[in-house]
Design a protein around this motif. Structure first.
Motif, PDB file in Angstrom:
ATOM      1  N   ILE A  54       0.838  -1.208   0.000  1.00 16.80           N
ATOM      2  CA  ILE A  54       0.000   0.000   0.000  1.00 16.80           C
ATOM      3  C   ILE A  54       0.870   1.254   0.000  1.00 16.80           C
ATOM      4  CG2 ILE A  54      -1.664   1.336   1.354  1.00 16.80           C
ATOM      5  CD1 ILE A  54      -2.800  -1.371   2.330  1.00 16.80           C
ATOM      6  N   LEU A  55       1.956   1.239   0.782  1.00 19.74           N
ATOM      7  CA  LEU A  55       2.870   2.380   0.781  1.00 19.74           C
ATOM      8  C   LEU A  55       3.496   2.574  -0.600  1.00 19.74           C
ATOM      9  CD1 LEU A  55       4.721   1.967   4.215  1.00 19.74           C
ATOM     10  CD2 LEU A  55       2.996   3.680   3.600  1.00 19.74           C
ATOM     11  N   LEU A  87       2.081   1.878  -3.449  1.00 21.34           N
ATOM     12  CA  LEU A  87       1.060   2.519  -4.290  1.00 21.34           C
ATOM     13  C   LEU A  87       0.973   4.017  -4.008  1.00 21.34           C
ATOM     14  CD1 LEU A  87      -1.809  -0.141  -4.092  1.00 21.34           C
ATOM     15  CD2 LEU A  87      -0.270   0.298  -6.014  1.00 21.34           C
ATOM     16  N   ILE A  88       1.081   4.385  -2.727  1.00 16.92           N
ATOM     17  CA  ILE A  88       1.057   5.806  -2.362  1.00 16.92           C
ATOM     18  C   ILE A  88       2.259   6.531  -2.959  1.00 16.92           C
ATOM     19  CG2 ILE A  88       1.245   7.423  -0.431  1.00 16.92           C
ATOM     20  CD1 ILE A  88      -0.323   5.381   1.251  1.00 16.92           C
ATOM     21  N   ILE A  89       3.423   5.915  -2.881  1.00 15.82           N
ATOM     22  CA  ILE A  89       4.639   6.523  -3.430  1.00 15.82           C
ATOM     23  C   ILE A  89       4.491   6.753  -4.927  1.00 15.82           C
ATOM     24  CG2 ILE A  89       7.084   6.116  -3.913  1.00 15.82           C
ATOM     25  CD1 ILE A  89       7.177   4.587  -1.223  1.00 15.82           C
ATOM     26  N   ARG A 130       1.721   6.966  -6.714  1.00 17.19           N
ATOM     27  CA  ARG A 130       0.645   7.913  -7.021  1.00 17.19           C
ATOM     28  C   ARG A 130       1.030   9.346  -6.653  1.00 17.19           C
ATOM     29  NH1 ARG A 130      -4.066   7.697  -9.958  1.00 17.19           N
ATOM     30  NH2 ARG A 130      -4.347   5.555  -9.187  1.00 17.19           N
ATOM     31  N   VAL A 131       1.734   9.542  -5.550  1.00 15.05           N
ATOM     32  CA  VAL A 131       2.024  10.894  -5.060  1.00 15.05           C
ATOM     33  C   VAL A 131       3.339  11.442  -5.609  1.00 15.05           C
ATOM     34  CG1 VAL A 131       2.485  12.273  -2.990  1.00 15.05           C
ATOM     35  CG2 VAL A 131       0.676  10.531  -2.961  1.00 15.05           C
ATOM     36  N   SER A 170      10.583  11.738  -4.420  1.00 16.03           N
ATOM     37  CA  SER A 170      10.603  10.580  -3.517  1.00 16.03           C
ATOM     38  C   SER A 170      11.390  10.875  -2.248  1.00 16.03           C
ATOM     39  CB  SER A 170      11.169   9.356  -4.239  1.00 16.03           C
ATOM     40  OG  SER A 170      12.545   9.509  -4.535  1.00 16.03           O
ATOM     41  N   LEU A 224       8.981  12.773  -0.071  1.00 17.84           N
ATOM     42  CA  LEU A 224       7.973  11.889   0.516  1.00 17.84           C
ATOM     43  C   LEU A 224       8.585  11.017   1.607  1.00 17.84           C
ATOM     44  CD1 LEU A 224       5.033  11.048   0.425  1.00 17.84           C
ATOM     45  CD2 LEU A 224       5.612   9.373  -1.334  1.00 17.84           C
TER      46      LEU A 224
END
Length: 291
Positions: free
Chosen positions: A70-71, A73-75, A77-78, A97, A100
């Protein structure tokens, strides 16, 4: 024999971390510097699941794998997807990155504070085995088994599965892959998720090995992960595996026969020697320069 086994144990963790690193770089040509933050965050989450969630470490590991995905996917996407159409997307994604990663570490510090955290006593049995006169703990056996299992599974996924064929197509030519009907954005997101999931498990295994988790633990292993993928060959999964084992063995024997203060000097010195002999890395391929 004891030091050989210790080197293989720590080397398998380095290899698992580096394989997650090189998966994104080899397929997407992106360097995800938020990967070390996932490594650290997973260790804290794993301890939290065991300490407050009441789960066994064996149940916590699969959950950490999912949370790491999940992390990832967040990386993607963001930090990466909004920048993909920029002419400097490679460099912009790298800087994004890093930013983030700082956010993740700040959130960790806000949640857990700056102190070192450890697994509760009795989280894993203190069972020991004797192999050719060397002492091996059950934790070390589990660390190695999980690392090898995940690396073999990833190798099969990339080389034999439909998703793996899509990954290789995207790595070869994203534009052509899109023309052929592949969902490049979906493959990219899945690649980030798998990469971060592997890094997350590596973080928990590392915390199990030393029984501690610190906010800076990802930073400490980041340079080693980069060195491993460079020596193994940028984008080479077998190279990341062999490079991680070489680094682990070199560190352990340096501590045993020279001293702990020389550990990093000897390890990175050996890596420089390998690069002098084979600049493209152990499993890398020379690329023809286009003019």
């Amino acid at each position: 024999m004891q030091q050989l086994l210790n080197g293989l144990f720590i080397g398998s963790i380095y290899a698992l971390f580096a394989i997650g690193f090189t998966l994104v770089f080899g397929i997407l040509d992106r360097l995800n510097l938020a990967h070390p933050a996932v490594f650290a965050a997973s260790a804290f989450v794993g301890i939290e699941l065991v300490e407050r969630g009441g789960l066994s470490i064996w149940l916590a590991l699969p959950l950490v794998f999912v949370i790491g995905g999940i992390l990832g996917l967040i990386i993607e996407r963001v930090a990466f997807r909004p920048l993909k159409d920029r002419p400097d997307a490679h460099f912009a994604g790298l800087i994004s990155s890093i930013a983030l990663s700082g956010v993740f570490i700040a959130l960790l510090q806000a949640r857990y504070g700056p102190d070192t955290r450890r697994f509760p006593a009795g989280s894993f049995p203190d069972t020991r085995f004797e192999i050719l006169g060397a002492q091996v703990t059950l934790v070390q056996v589990v660390i190695t088994a999980v690392s090898v299992l995940l690396m073999v599974g990833l190798t099969w996924l990339v080389s034999r599965s439909r998703l793996g064929r899509g990954m290789r197509a995207v790595a070869e030519n994203p534009t052509a892959a899109r023309v052929l009907g592949l969902n490049v954005d979906r493959i990219t997101a899945i690649t980030f998720a798998i990469s971060s999931a592997l890094g997350a498990v590596a973080g928990v295994l590392f915390a199990m090995n030393v029984n501690s988790a610190q906010l800076t633990m990802g930073t400490a292993i980041e340079l080693k992960g980069l060195a491993v993928i460079i020596v193994g060959g940028m984008g080479s999964l077998p190279g990341a595996l062999i490079g991680g084992l070489i680094l682990g063995l070199t560190e352990v024997f340096a501590v045993q026969y020279i001293g702990s203060s020389w550990r990093d000097l000897i390890a990175f010195g050996l890596l420089f020697v390998i690069l002098l002999v084979r600049p493209q890395g152990l499993f890398g391929k020379r690329r023809a320069r286009e003019v």
